[in-house]
Scaffold this active site. Structure first.
Site, mmCIF file in Angstrom:
data_model
loop_
_atom_site.group_PDB
_atom_site.id
_atom_site.type_symbol
_atom_site.label_atom_id
_atom_site.label_comp_id
_atom_site.label_asym_id
_atom_site.label_seq_id
_atom_site.Cartn_x
_atom_site.Cartn_y
_atom_site.Cartn_z
ATOM 1 N N SER A 13 0.781 -1.236 0.000
ATOM 2 C CA SER A 13 0.000 0.000 0.000
ATOM 3 C C SER A 13 0.810 1.282 0.000
ATOM 4 C CB SER A 13 -0.946 0.015 1.206
ATOM 5 O OG SER A 13 -0.217 -0.006 2.426
ATOM 6 N N LYS A 24 -12.277 -0.508 1.084
ATOM 7 C CA LYS A 24 -11.460 0.292 0.170
ATOM 8 C C LYS A 24 -12.186 0.404 -1.166
ATOM 9 C CE LYS A 24 -7.178 -0.462 2.663
ATOM 10 N NZ LYS A 24 -7.766 -1.124 3.855
ATOM 11 N N HIS A 60 -5.468 -3.966 -1.053
ATOM 12 C CA HIS A 60 -5.294 -2.879 -2.023
ATOM 13 C C HIS A 60 -5.284 -3.381 -3.463
ATOM 14 C CE1 HIS A 60 -4.554 0.418 0.847
ATOM 15 N NE2 HIS A 60 -4.078 -0.558 1.601
#
Length: 395
Positions: free
Chosen positions: A185, A243, A213
């Site tokens: 990340s 996310k 991610h």
């Protein structure tokens, strides 16, 4: 308050501030979109993990509201008592189909996934090979398991193979697991999953990929494992619902036996109340959107390419990211903090990232263009970067 505690806190907080390691928490006046408001000031938002812009999508909001009307605002119990509602089952079925696995289990957060899943399978008689840049939740999950932790140099396949061979031939461990982020990340680089799988086969390693991610970003949205076509080769696929999916929570996807085991052995699942019905419904809707169209994913990559090109052309150090994550590496922590503050004053929210999130001396601004940004927004941000970067002597 205890005098010892008071003195400790005062000294520790001041030390953080002196070293440029103290981050203030800003409060948003409204939604976390491509533009945000803080204390009435409108800013281009480059610090969100809301990759696809789904956190403010009307379709998710409607799904959330409908679920609250049908199921209530809370599940009312842990999953194993009577906190599993139909919407939780539907969400897990959608996740499994999306990730290409037999089954999936939803947790209250991605952090809980790693705390629960690692310790449910690994114990003091085992060993875990862990990439040195893995997320904090992986590190904590490894510690909680009691297994021997063996650090692997970041994405160094020679080091992985040598240490896997050593651990395997030692005869000291019942099971050996290799854990890696799918997308790292802070730098935006991608794990070398094909090579990892080959080494894992050679030494019978359990494979564990935290794709927090990568989900929604890699593999046209289905994740890093899908990107490499390795869904049948990876034992644990971990992800978040907070996310790219835009809501909150996490999941583990894998074989039916693995998921059945986690449902009786993963402590965060056993001892925490379920995701709210609204969260589960909104997350399910996000997965439906990503399954039906790759439009948001494509827009994300277009915006990322545009921002990277513009910042690199100005002379900023944007590292070696292979994903939309776009770091601007400054180095010195105090200068990094100053850079963030001046960008804020110029209408750009690009949060400083310093130790312990990244190693000392590698302070950076982690920029995250999303599918919801317009080119005009990104141009505004680039103009501010140029002005402040020259002012501070960074470029």
């Amino acid at each position: 308050m205890s005098k010892l505690l008071k003195d400790y806190l005062a000294k520790s907080l001041q030390d953080k501030k002196d070293r440029g390691l103290y981050n203030e928490i800003q409060i948003l006046d409204g939604a976390n979109g491509p533009m945000i408001q803080i204390k009435g000031q409108e800013l281009v938002n480059l610090s969100s993990n809301n990759y696809l812009g789904l956190a403010t999508d009307d379709r998710l909001i409607k799904a959330s509201q409908t679920a609250a009307d049908q199921y209530g605002v809370g599940a009312g119990a842990v999953r194993t008592i009577n906190g599993t509602q139909r919407i939780h089952q539907e969400l897990e079925e959608a996740i499994a189909k999306f990730k290409g696995t037999e089954a999936a289990i939803a947790f209250q957060s991605g952090f809980n996934c790693n705390m629960g899943a690692i310790s449910a399978v690994m114990d003091k008689n085992d060993a875990i090979l862990s990439d040195e840049l893995n997320h904090a939740s992986i590190i904590d999950g490894c510690r909680l398991s009691g297994a021997k932790i063996i650090r692997i140099k970041h994405s160094d396949m020679a080091d992985l193979r040598a240490k896997a061979k050593e651990a395997s031939e030692s005869g000291l461990y019942n099971k050996i697991m290799y854990i890696t982020d799918g997308v790292f990340s802070m730098d935006g680089d991608v794990a070398k999953l094909p090579e990892i799988v080959e080494i894992a086969k050679e030494f019978d390693l359990i494979t564990y990929v935290d794709d927090a991610h990568g989900s929604g970003v890699m593999g046209q949205g289905a994740g890093t494992v899908k990107h490499f076509g390795l869904a049948k080769e990876i034992d644990f696929q971990i992800g978040t619902l907070s996310k790219a999916i835009g809501v909150v929570g996490g999941y583990v996807a894998g074989s039916k036996d693995l998921i059945d085991w986690l449902k009786v052995a993963a402590r965060p699942f056993l001892f925490s109340t379920s995701l709210t019905p609204s969260d589960a419904a909104a997350a399910k809707e996000a997965i439906t959107i990503m399954t039906q169209s790759t439009e948001l994913n494509e827009k994300l990559w277009q915006n990322a390419a545009y921002l990277k090109e513009k910042l690199a052309a100005l002379g900023f150090n944007t590292g070696h990211s292979e994903t939309p994550i776009t770091p601007v590496i400054v180095g010195d922590e105090n200068l990094t903090q100053k850079f963030t503050k001046r960008l804020y004053e110029e209408g750009v929210y690009a949060k400083s990232i310093v130790f312990p999130t990244v190693p000392l001396g590698t302070g950076r601004l982690r920029n995250m263009p999303t599918a919801a940004h317009t080119q005009a927004m990104l141009d505004q941000a680039v103009d501010a970067y140029e002005k402040v970067g020259r002012e501070l002597g960074i470029i």
